[in-house]
Write an enzyme that holds these catalytic residues in place. Structure first.
Site, PDB file in Angstrom:
ATOM      1  N   LYS A  15       0.825  -1.209   0.000  1.00 29.35           N
ATOM      2  CA  LYS A  15       0.000   0.000   0.000  1.00 29.35           C
ATOM      3  C   LYS A  15       0.860   1.261   0.000  1.00 29.35           C
ATOM      4  O   LYS A  15       0.614   2.178  -0.767  1.00 29.35           O
ATOM      5  CB  LYS A  15      -0.897   0.049   1.254  1.00 29.35           C
ATOM      6  CG  LYS A  15      -1.864  -1.088   1.408  1.00 29.35           C
ATOM      7  CD  LYS A  15      -2.827  -0.842   2.566  1.00 29.35           C
ATOM      8  CE  LYS A  15      -2.171  -0.784   3.939  1.00 29.35           C
ATOM      9  NZ  LYS A  15      -1.583  -2.043   4.413  1.00 29.35           N
ATOM     10  N   ARG A  38      -9.425   1.085   8.658  1.00 29.96           N
ATOM     11  CA  ARG A  38      -8.944  -0.272   8.905  1.00 29.96           C
ATOM     12  C   ARG A  38      -9.973  -1.082   9.672  1.00 29.96           C
ATOM     13  O   ARG A  38      -9.668  -2.164  10.156  1.00 29.96           O
ATOM     14  CB  ARG A  38      -7.668  -0.181   9.741  1.00 29.96           C
ATOM     15  CG  ARG A  38      -6.469  -0.832   9.069  1.00 29.96           C
ATOM     16  CD  ARG A  38      -5.279  -0.422   9.880  1.00 29.96           C
ATOM     17  NE  ARG A  38      -4.120  -1.210   9.681  1.00 29.96           N
ATOM     18  CZ  ARG A  38      -2.980  -0.731   9.181  1.00 29.96           C
ATOM     19  NH1 ARG A  38      -2.892   0.499   8.767  1.00 29.96           N
ATOM     20  NH2 ARG A  38      -1.931  -1.497   9.116  1.00 29.96           N
ATOM     21  N   ARG A  44      -0.517  -9.304  13.210  1.00 32.72           N
ATOM     22  CA  ARG A  44      -1.121  -8.230  12.416  1.00 32.72           C
ATOM     23  C   ARG A  44      -1.999  -8.807  11.305  1.00 32.72           C
ATOM     24  O   ARG A  44      -3.038  -8.253  10.967  1.00 32.72           O
ATOM     25  CB  ARG A  44      -0.026  -7.318  11.837  1.00 32.72           C
ATOM     26  CG  ARG A  44       0.650  -6.502  12.924  1.00 32.72           C
ATOM     27  CD  ARG A  44       1.924  -5.864  12.438  1.00 32.72           C
ATOM     28  NE  ARG A  44       1.690  -4.833  11.451  1.00 32.72           N
ATOM     29  CZ  ARG A  44       2.586  -4.430  10.561  1.00 32.72           C
ATOM     30  NH1 ARG A  44       3.789  -4.977  10.539  1.00 32.72           N
ATOM     31  NH2 ARG A  44       2.298  -3.486   9.714  1.00 32.72           N
ATOM     32  N   ARG A  72      11.705  -6.529   4.917  1.00 26.08           N
ATOM     33  CA  ARG A  72      11.451  -5.113   4.637  1.00 26.08           C
ATOM     34  C   ARG A  72      12.353  -4.208   5.482  1.00 26.08           C
ATOM     35  O   ARG A  72      12.568  -4.451   6.657  1.00 26.08           O
ATOM     36  CB  ARG A  72       9.984  -4.803   4.944  1.00 26.08           C
ATOM     37  CG  ARG A  72       9.602  -3.376   4.660  1.00 26.08           C
ATOM     38  CD  ARG A  72       8.130  -3.237   4.464  1.00 26.08           C
ATOM     39  NE  ARG A  72       7.411  -3.077   5.711  1.00 26.08           N
ATOM     40  CZ  ARG A  72       6.119  -2.742   5.778  1.00 26.08           C
ATOM     41  NH1 ARG A  72       5.419  -2.581   4.662  1.00 26.08           N
ATOM     42  NH2 ARG A  72       5.526  -2.598   6.929  1.00 26.08           N
ATOM     43  N   ARG A 114      11.438  -2.062  10.897  1.00 26.40           N
ATOM     44  CA  ARG A 114      10.409  -1.604  11.822  1.00 26.40           C
ATOM     45  C   ARG A 114      10.220  -2.620  12.945  1.00 26.40           C
ATOM     46  O   ARG A 114      10.281  -3.813  12.713  1.00 26.40           O
ATOM     47  CB  ARG A 114       9.085  -1.408  11.076  1.00 26.40           C
ATOM     48  CG  ARG A 114       8.996  -0.069  10.402  1.00 26.40           C
ATOM     49  CD  ARG A 114       7.819   0.037   9.485  1.00 26.40           C
ATOM     50  NE  ARG A 114       6.590  -0.537  10.033  1.00 26.40           N
ATOM     51  CZ  ARG A 114       5.415  -0.447   9.422  1.00 26.40           C
ATOM     52  NH1 ARG A 114       5.316   0.195   8.278  1.00 26.40           N
ATOM     53  NH2 ARG A 114       4.346  -0.998   9.941  1.00 26.40           N
TER      54      ARG A 114
HETATM   55  P1  AMP Z   1       0.995   0.534   8.899  1.00 30.81           P
HETATM   56  O1  AMP Z   1       2.217   1.361   8.745  1.00 30.81           O
HETATM   57  O2  AMP Z   1      -0.139   1.018   8.051  1.00 30.81           O
HETATM   58  O3  AMP Z   1       1.260  -0.923   8.714  1.00 30.81           O
HETATM   59  O4  AMP Z   1       0.512   0.724  10.415  1.00 30.81           O
HETATM   60  C1  AMP Z   1       1.350   0.389  11.516  1.00 30.81           C
HETATM   61  C2  AMP Z   1       0.524   0.295  12.801  1.00 30.81           C
HETATM   62  O5  AMP Z   1      -0.136   1.552  13.036  1.00 30.81           O
HETATM   63  C3  AMP Z   1      -0.602  -0.725  12.781  1.00 30.81           C
HETATM   64  O6  AMP Z   1      -0.180  -2.030  13.078  1.00 30.81           O
HETATM   65  C4  AMP Z   1      -1.525  -0.154  13.858  1.00 30.81           C
HETATM   66  O7  AMP Z   1      -1.019  -0.415  15.143  1.00 30.81           O
HETATM   67  C5  AMP Z   1      -1.405   1.336  13.610  1.00 30.81           C
HETATM   68  N1  AMP Z   1      -2.439   1.821  12.647  1.00 30.81           N
HETATM   69  C6  AMP Z   1      -2.218   2.343  11.409  1.00 30.81           C
HETATM   70  N2  AMP Z   1      -3.375   2.709  10.821  1.00 30.81           N
HETATM   71  C7  AMP Z   1      -4.353   2.402  11.700  1.00 30.81           C
HETATM   72  C8  AMP Z   1      -5.767   2.519  11.680  1.00 30.81           C
HETATM   73  N3  AMP Z   1      -6.412   3.028  10.624  1.00 30.81           N
HETATM   74  N4  AMP Z   1      -6.458   2.105  12.770  1.00 30.81           N
HETATM   75  C9  AMP Z   1      -5.832   1.609  13.847  1.00 30.81           C
HETATM   76  N5  AMP Z   1      -4.497   1.445  13.935  1.00 30.81           N
HETATM   77  C10 AMP Z   1      -3.751   1.841  12.880  1.00 30.81           C
END
Ligand code: AMP
Length: 225
Positions: free
Chosen positions: A15, A90, A176, A129, A165
């Protein structure tokens, strides 16, 4: 015409990589809730401290906290002519909240891109990654190596070391993915019912091939949808 695009997919589906390209190509802001949360943690804000445990253990931040942050972000002037949202919504409650935000501003969502990738591919990808802590660029030790090992290629990032990360370890990735299937996947039906979902195969081809298909979907009659 306004350009409001969502990109859905499990963690590691690509994404961020695709959203960044679309934002650049069409001149709209790329809004990643994950990046926003990480930035709060890095700066040590009150929100950053509240969300640390969720982030490290691969859980979602509560909907109310996430939606409050997004109401503020989408009200900023750079969002007036559209945006691409990466990682939001999400959950179904977040999608409903987004619909409310959009309707209140007499706007409409344009298209929802659903990137499809299998769990096996995700585990392989995410453990390889690496990201640049300065510019956010994403690399993959298997598919997209930087020119000099471990160092970001972007302009202005000379000698910036790539990092893994905290939430890209296998145990956290599995968690996740489970959260994704339970809480986020219902959004696929939500947007299909609204006639907005466009599926895009996110594996077994290069990021550029995927980007080309997305670009075709977004442009009709020379205009972005
Ligand atoms: P990402 O970088 O999009 O993979 O997001 C990393 C982490 O941020 C996720 O595992 C969640 O803990 C948090 N996060 C990101 N976007 C959301 C969302 N829309 N709702 C809740 N938690 C989020």
């Amino acid at each position: 015409m306004p350009n409001r695009i969502l990109i859905l997919g499990c963690p590691g589906a690509g994404k961020g990589t695709q959203a960044r390209q679309i934002a650049e190509r069409f001149g709209i802001p790329h809004i990643s809730t994950g990046d926003m949360f990480r930035s709060h943690m890095k700066k040590g804000t009150v929100l950053g401290k509240q969300i640390e445990d969720y982030m490290h253990t691969g859980q979602l931040i509560p909907d109310a906290v996430t939606c409050r942050m997004m109401v503020e972000r989408l009200a900023e002037p750079d969002c007036a002519n559209g945006y691409i949202l990466d990682g939001f919504p999400r959950s179904v409650p977040q999608a409903i909240e987004l619909d409310n935000m959009v309707v209140q501003r007499t706007e409409a969502l344009g298209v929802v891109i659903a990137l499809q990738v299998t769990d096996k591919e995700i585990v392989d990808r995410l453990t390889a990654r690496r990201t640049c802590p300065k510019c956010g660029r994403i690399y993959n030790l298997k598919y997209e190596q930087p020119k000099i090992e471990g160092i970001c290629d972007s302009e202005g990032c000379d000698a910036v070391k790539l990092v893994q990360r905290d939430d890209d370890t296998e145990a956290t990735i599995r968690k996740r993915l489970a959260v994704y299937h339970r809480v986020t996947e219902p959004l696929l039906a939500y947007y299909a019912e609204r006639g907005l979902r466009q599926d895009v195969m996110g594996e077994n081809r290069t990021p550029d091939e995927i980007a080309a298909q997305i670009e075709k979907l977004l442009i009709t009659d020379g205009k972005i949808v």
